[in-house]
Design an enzyme around this catalytic site. Structure first.
Site, mmCIF file in Angstrom:
data_model
loop_
_atom_site.group_PDB
_atom_site.id
_atom_site.type_symbol
_atom_site.label_atom_id
_atom_site.label_comp_id
_atom_site.label_asym_id
_atom_site.label_seq_id
_atom_site.Cartn_x
_atom_site.Cartn_y
_atom_site.Cartn_z
ATOM 1 N N GLU A 182 49.778 36.284 35.256
ATOM 2 C CA GLU A 182 50.094 35.372 34.159
ATOM 3 C C GLU A 182 51.585 35.394 33.802
ATOM 4 O O GLU A 182 52.162 34.346 33.561
ATOM 5 C CB GLU A 182 49.240 35.740 32.932
ATOM 6 N N SER A 199 47.481 40.217 28.591
ATOM 7 C CA SER A 199 46.726 39.933 29.818
ATOM 8 C C SER A 199 47.690 39.710 30.969
ATOM 9 O O SER A 199 48.549 38.847 30.893
ATOM 10 C CB SER A 199 45.877 38.673 29.628
ATOM 11 N N ARG A 246 46.775 27.710 31.383
ATOM 12 C CA ARG A 246 48.053 28.450 31.487
ATOM 13 C C ARG A 246 49.088 27.643 32.277
ATOM 14 O O ARG A 246 49.919 28.196 32.983
ATOM 15 C CB ARG A 246 47.858 29.833 32.130
#
Length: 341
Positions: free
Chosen positions: A327, A231, A161
């Protein structure tokens, strides 16, 4: 004085915030011209794709540039397909487009929300496959020089990420197009979670696509019905020692070896074990079905979402000694902020 413009329909959490002005661009040239103008005016500027990775905590006191550029061009050589895709293309539509043309590889990343231009920033991924596996080249506008730049895969510094676009080039790069490189000799990736029952020797890309879509649709709420950003937390990566210690205490611990004496833990499992499914602060809640997802039950504010996220982080840390990281990008009135601010 112009009226503020609502951003509610432009973020998948459905947060009721506004911006001072909004520009939608439909061509690469327009995207470049507008962004250079705004940068030179020293106006706060937010580049917006699908709005599926943002938490607005305040009205944005600047210009939102909605990237709606489209176009896919396919080239090929003996071994590979090369797809040059404009930044505003929808990611899932690209996955479907490839599948329909028997160009395989992206099927594990079906139904990831957002646009192609946002994909490299986060190095999106799902079910054992990440964007950087197929990234050939990124074209972006470098705002401080006004020049179009091309980076190959290595120059993007991809991680879990992570990319150079979230680090050294944060707020300096506007991704204009992405070139993907997909092998004609396709190899199935079925070693992750719900795909493990599929036989890699006989499975088709369509079967993987269908399985991923089924799992995602059963686990993740539709943002049109229940606001969310998918998420909310990254799966934490811990050392082998930490993993072994936790595994002795919690036999059901879910973890995946990372090949370098580290393990990636399932953040959703940690949150669920901390007893947080369904927990809410105001209208911000941990999803009843999938603890990794924070949802807007109706009128949640971005501040409530952040309060809830911080509560989840602290509770999981108190129980497991593992610190979760959000995230999505957290946005204040002038741009990105730290969730702890």
């Amino acid at each position: 004085m112009s009226m503020p413009i609502s951003l509610t329909a432009l973020n998948t959490l459905g947060l009721n915030q506004h911006c001072a002005s909004l520009v939608e661009v439909t061509s690469k040239n327009e995207l470049i011209t507008r962004c250079i103008e705004l940068y030179q005016q020293q106006n706060p500027m937010l580049i917006l794709g699908g709005g599926s990775n943002l938490v607005f905590t305040d009205d944005f006191q600047g210009t939102v540039v909605k990237v709606s550029t489209t176009g896919i061009v396919i080239d090929q050589d003996d071994d590979f397909y090369y797809l040059t895709v404009q930044a505003g293309e929808n990611w899932h539509h690209l996955v479907e487009y490839c599948l329909s043309r028997e160009i395989y590889g992206l099927e594990n990343m079906a139904l990831i929300p957002g646009t192609v231009g946002a994909a490299p920033i986060q190095n999106i991924g799902a079910y054992g496959v990440e964007f950087n596996r197929f990234c050939h080249q990124i074209q972006f506008l470098q705002l401080d020089t006004g020049k179009l730049v091309h980076f190959d895969n290595d120059q993007c510094h991809f991680g879990y990420r992570e990319s150079i676009f979230k680090q050294q080039l944060k707020n300096l790069a506007v991704i204009t197009e992405v070139t993907l490189k997909l092998a004609k000799q396709w190899q199935a990736v079925t070693n992750y979670g719900p795909l493990q029952h599929l036989d890699p020797a006989t499975v088709t890309a369509r079967q993987i696509f269908d399985c991923v879509c089924h799992v995602r649709q059963s686990k993740l709420p539709d943002p049109k019905k229940l606001g969310n950003v998918g998420s909310f937390f990254k799966n934490p990566v811990v050392s082998k020692d930490v993993y072994n210690t936790l595994k002795t205490r919690y036999a059901a611990l879910v973890g995946y070896p990372q090949g370098d004496d580290h393990y990636k833990l399932a953040a959703g499992w940690l949150i669920e074990q901390a007893g947080l499914k369904g927990f809410n602060i105001g209208d911000a809640a941990v999803h009843q079905e999938q603890a990794l997802v924070l949802v807007n039950l109706g009128n949640a504010s971005g501040k409530e979402v952040c309060q809830l996220a911080l509560y989840v982080i602290q509770t999981v840390f108190n129980k497991f000694g593992v610190r979760l990281q959000p995230e999505p990008r957290i946005l204040g009135s002038a741009g990105e902020i730290d969730i702890n601010e």
